[in-house]
Enzyme design. Sequence first.
Site: not given
Length: 446
Positions: A85, A93, A96, A181, A275, A304, A328, A399
């Site tokens: 990139c 940026c 990443c 992107c 996701q 959740y 939730e 995550c």
Amino acid sequence: MQAEPKNTQAGSLVGEEYEVEIGPVAHGGHCIARTDAGQVLFVRHALPGERVVARVTEGEEGARFLRADAVEILQASKDRIEAPCPFAGPGRCGGCDWQHAKPGAQRRMKGEVVAEQLKRLAGLTPEEAGWDGTVMPAEGDKVPAGQVPQWRTRVQYAVDAEGHAGLRKHRSHEVQRIDHCMIAAAGVSELGIEKRDWTGMESVEAIAAAGSQDRQVILTPKPGARLPIVELDRPVSVMRVDEKDGGVHRVHGRPFVRERADGRTHRVGSGGFWQVHPKAADTLVTAVMQGLLPRKGEMALDLYCGVGLFAGALADRLGEQGAVLGIESGKRAVEDARHNLEDFPRVRIEQGKVESVLPRTGITEVDLIVLDPPRAGAGRKTVEHLASLGARRIAYVACDPAALARDIAYFRDGGYRVRMLRVFDLFPMTHHVECVAILAPAGKGL
């Protein structure tokens, strides 16, 4: 080597340059190095084993650590490639972290980070966690070095003062203009967000559902600004964020997108969680169900629960005599979950924070628990409550490996052990990783 500081603020080291040997990878998309004086540097755009010139981007004399970018590579790692990139690199940026690393090296570093967090925060080796150390790519993501998977189905563009859409620089509000992107999914790229004038907007979020042809943009105007006429390269629904209440309101088109996973279609309203990787939902459902092995007639919790991805998968497998309670906090997500699961009469969705709602339910025992908490994790109090319910298996979707490791330690205090851990690279080119841990009462095997 030392360079003249670019920041005249007293004590600031911003702009100072150090020639350093790069040590191990650390959680957060950087590697560890030390100055000759022993001060810790968190260095981005470097790889373990390299010798680089690191320029300080944040920090001052006496600080516990400094943040820096590798601005010159003196001795390169065999895992280094030229970033595909053109917008990746020091001062550009911030989306990443690992464009400069071969795909296999990225997954290896992510595995090292997960292992380090498990050891430091939970006192577990990979073997003790039931993990072979592998970080699995999603289907279709194994690409040669120099190529980039197009996986990001939701992209939040920032808008600069001239109305150009771009992406924010690392730890900055400054906007890096881009014309494309590389990690954006094809459905996002085809909208042509980067080519349009977005004067008056703070941000433009583009969503390309993986389970349908639904496309959506969510506009956040600057205070007092009028919405532009949105003319993009593909049909798209338009939403706006209200500056007063922060709510997301329909301008035209559907107020939701349709996503597909586990053989079911899910309605996901604006701002609702889904996701980002197109293969992630199915990948995670498979891992969770393989770990839990639901039995007909069991009672399960989905905490959740978002728009009901895992609740639906559980209900489908537990049969007519089974039952699922989902909790939730997001109002719109709860509405979507109830809609998505309306054909399961023994599924109930409650709105509110897990730590508040769960004690009020009066539930004292369950068979199965799925929890997919936000990045901060579930926390000690919630974990203690869950451990008291006597579930035969618990699936923890995480995550953030640090939050997962902390909560695993709390579960251990409550009598649970990790029996299996799977780690997935669902965020290629970034430092993020997704984990699924299966826990069971200590002394009982899977």
